[in-house]
Design an enzyme around this catalytic site. Structure first.
Site, PDB file in Angstrom:
ATOM      1  N   GLU A   1       0.302   8.302 -14.483  1.00  0.00           N
ATOM      2  CA  GLU A   1       0.169   7.802 -13.119  1.00  0.00           C
ATOM      3  C   GLU A   1       1.550   7.618 -12.498  1.00  0.00           C
ATOM      4  OE1 GLU A   1      -4.070   5.438 -13.720  1.00  0.00           O
ATOM      5  OE2 GLU A   1      -2.297   4.282 -13.217  1.00  0.00           O
TER       6      GLU A   1
ATOM      7  N   HIS B   1      -2.153  -0.436  -2.061  1.00  0.00           N
ATOM      8  CA  HIS B   1      -2.445   0.809  -2.756  1.00  0.00           C
ATOM      9  C   HIS B   1      -2.377   1.930  -1.736  1.00  0.00           C
ATOM     10  CE1 HIS B   1      -4.211   3.814  -5.323  1.00  0.00           C
ATOM     11  NE2 HIS B   1      -4.191   2.960  -6.334  1.00  0.00           N
TER      12      HIS B   1
ATOM     13  N   ARG C   1       4.151   3.097  -6.018  1.00  0.00           N
ATOM     14  CA  ARG C   1       3.222   2.787  -4.918  1.00  0.00           C
ATOM     15  C   ARG C   1       3.899   2.309  -3.640  1.00  0.00           C
ATOM     16  NH1 ARG C   1      -1.630  -0.142  -8.399  1.00  0.00           N
ATOM     17  NH2 ARG C   1      -2.334   1.786  -9.404  1.00  0.00           N
TER      18      ARG C   1
ATOM     19  N   HIS D   1      -3.846  -4.325  -2.266  1.00  0.00           N
ATOM     20  CA  HIS D   1      -4.428  -4.050  -3.578  1.00  0.00           C
ATOM     21  C   HIS D   1      -4.089  -5.096  -4.630  1.00  0.00           C
ATOM     22  CE1 HIS D   1      -6.096  -1.614  -6.775  1.00  0.00           C
ATOM     23  NE2 HIS D   1      -4.927  -1.517  -7.399  1.00  0.00           N
TER      24      HIS D   1
END
Length: 528
Positions: free
Chosen positions: A119, A247, A294, A356
């Site tokens: 990720e 997010h 992010r 988020h």
């Protein structure tokens, strides 16, 4: 008035794994203890349940602790506490093995090895996952385990109102008062509407995040910052509240709350961010492209939307086979098809940033202890120092299990040393009445969400923050008057908590004079 050895507030990964360990420990010693697990709705409802991506750990010989530590430090803009990062990363594999021993399933390859994903911000494949609903799988296995213990009383539909400290014995308690102690918690039984007193020798807050202070969030409706607000009112120390993680990719569905998350793992699997015309844009912002951390991706999307006057950008996975998409992201595929009539194997996915995760919270030491004796905090409501200015993807579930374990070690060590004082009063609501107009609470909550979304979002300015502070003060004064006059209701208390945490976010954002990670103030650029 009920008396317990351990009271845990919150039934996500932090609360449940702590309860499992405490219950198992004393059962093996044949020592009778009483444990209460309190949750404001049903047992399964928590931020954990909605976690799609997975849980990060060094699991493969090609990976190393050093790489995971460095990735975490880089993502956190080097504000992370290096010692804490090392603790969490090095203890991760052992905690994961425990989860697996409880029955948690993670995806495996044909040869039986774990199917490790990659990720944003990670230098290696180290994410253990279960399809695109990892949190739900962890929640399932932990709940089953908790329910197997006879020494755990499970209280669903109970709303925690305030921590009990010396303040309730008539003593003046300030943030500087030495020897502050927690003696339990006042809780509203939502079924009877009566306020009950839960005395506790040890209290653990595992109450999750604060997403509902924003109009757009991936958090469930229960995420109203209750634990942080209660601890702050009890004079616990709080830090890092300016670092709100948005997010980058929630599904664009105007008016939908909570927002549906398009997992980071979709980009990790090859998803590419694009504008409506199919052009890519991440190369203008970061060499890691769609797999940048992010904070960078969310600001890039925000910038593109403002520049192009569009309501969303797109995530393109049309180059990935439908079989692969269905194998890895069945929940996302089915949701998009059912809700939007969108076949994501044929069409681009419309996405926007949504609140988020909170990287700040109640300050705890390396054993999850707060500055109030007998009070612990773990999970998203705590500030351990792991995340710094920005959380690395899939480090949150990890932090929760590591710190739940450390809270267990310390609270078991201290078991038997705590004493509950006599004379703790029951909740006193004399002179209050049922609020006549709940619409006041609803409207104040909407106004608060609007203030936070418009003025304390991804990009901030001094003027916006000042405006947010001034507007919130008016809501606070209105609410305080209503709260003093009214009998306790959940909406009234949730709004009280949301006002408290929104104040902390704004206050910390105003105090932060550097652009670090998730905090980005345009005026800081001009001043530095």
């Amino acid at each position: 008035m009920a008396s317990y050895d351990f009271v845990v507030v919150g039934s996500g990964i932090a609360g449940l794994s702590y309860v499992v360990k405490v219950a198992e420990h004393f059962q093996s010693l044949k020592v009778p203890v009483k444990i209460a697990l309190i949750t404001k709705t049903i047992a399964e409802e928590s931020n954990t349940k909605y976690a799609q991506g997975g849980i990060a750990a060094v699991w493969d010989q090609t990976d190393s602790y050093e790489k995971h530590i460095q990735d975490t430090m880089v993502a956190g803009d080097f504000l992370s506490d290096q010692k804490v990062v090392e603790i969490v990363v090095k203890e991760a594999p052992e905690r994961l093995k425990e989860l697996i021993s409880y029955g948690t399933q993670f995806d495996r390859k044909e040869d039986g090895s774990f199917d490790l994903a990659k990720e944003g911000g990670h230098s290696d494949n180290r994410i253990l996952h279960y399809k695109d609903s990892t949190g739900n799988e962890i929640e399932r296995s932990l709940l089953e385990k908790v329910k197997s213990f006879s020494n755990v009383d499970f209280f669903t539909h109970y709303f925690a109102i305030d921590l009990i400290t010396q303040h309730h014995l008539g003593e003046k308690v300030t943030k500087d008062t030495p020897g502050k102690k927690c003696f339990g918690i006042y809780v509203l039984n939502k079924k009877t509407q009566k306020i009950e007193t839960f005395l506790a020798k040890t209290t653990l807050l595992a109450t999750g995040g604060i997403g509902q202070i924003y109009q757009s969030t991936t958090n469930p409706k229960i995420a109203t910052g209750d634990g942080i607000a209660m601890a702050y009112r009890a004079k616990a120390f709080v830090q890092g509240m300016e670092f709100i993680q948005f997010h980058p990719t929630s599904l664009y569905q105007p008016g939908k709350k909570p927002s549906f998350l398009i997992s980071e793992a979709v980009r990790g699997h090859g998803g590419i961010l694009k504008n409506a015309d199919g052009s890519t844009f991440m190369e203008k912002y970061d060499e890691r492209l769609s797999l940048a951390p992010r904070d960078i991706v969310a600001r890039a999307i925000d910038s593109e939307m403002k520049k192009n006057g569009t309501d969303c950008v797109y995530l393109d996975i049309r180059h990935i086979s439908k079989e692969e998409i269905l194998g890895h992201f069945p929940m996302i595929y089915n949701y998009c098809l059912k809700e939007l009539g969108l076949d994501i194997s044929q069409e681009m996915i419309p996405v926007v940033p949504a609140q988020h995760y909170l990287c700040g919270g109640i300050i705890v030491n390396e054993f999850a202890q707060t500055n109030i004796q007998n009070l612990y905090a773990a999970g998203e409501c705590s500030h351990t120092g792991l995340h710094g200015a920005n959380r690395l993807a899939s480090n949150s579930l990890l932090e929760a299990i590591v710190y739940a374990h450390r809270a267990f070690l310390k609270s078991v060590e201290e078991f038997g040393t705590q004493e509950l004082p006599l004379g703790i009063p029951d909740w006193n609501d004399e002179g209050t009445r049922h609020p006549e107009e709940l619409v006041l609470v609803t409207e104040m909550a909407k106004e608060l969400e609007s203030i936070m979304s418009n003025y304390v979002g991804i990009v901030r300015t001094d003027r916006r923050l000042k405006r947010a502070y001034d507007r919130l003060e008016l809501i606070y004064l209105e609410h305080e008057e209503l709260y003093r006059q009214s009998k306790i209701t959940v909406p009234l208390c949730e709004l009280r908590n949301m006002i408290n945490v929104a104040y902390l976010v704004i206050k910390h954002a105003i105090a932060q004079k550097e652009n670090k990670g998730l905090h980005f103030n345009l005026d800081n650029i001009h001043q530095n």
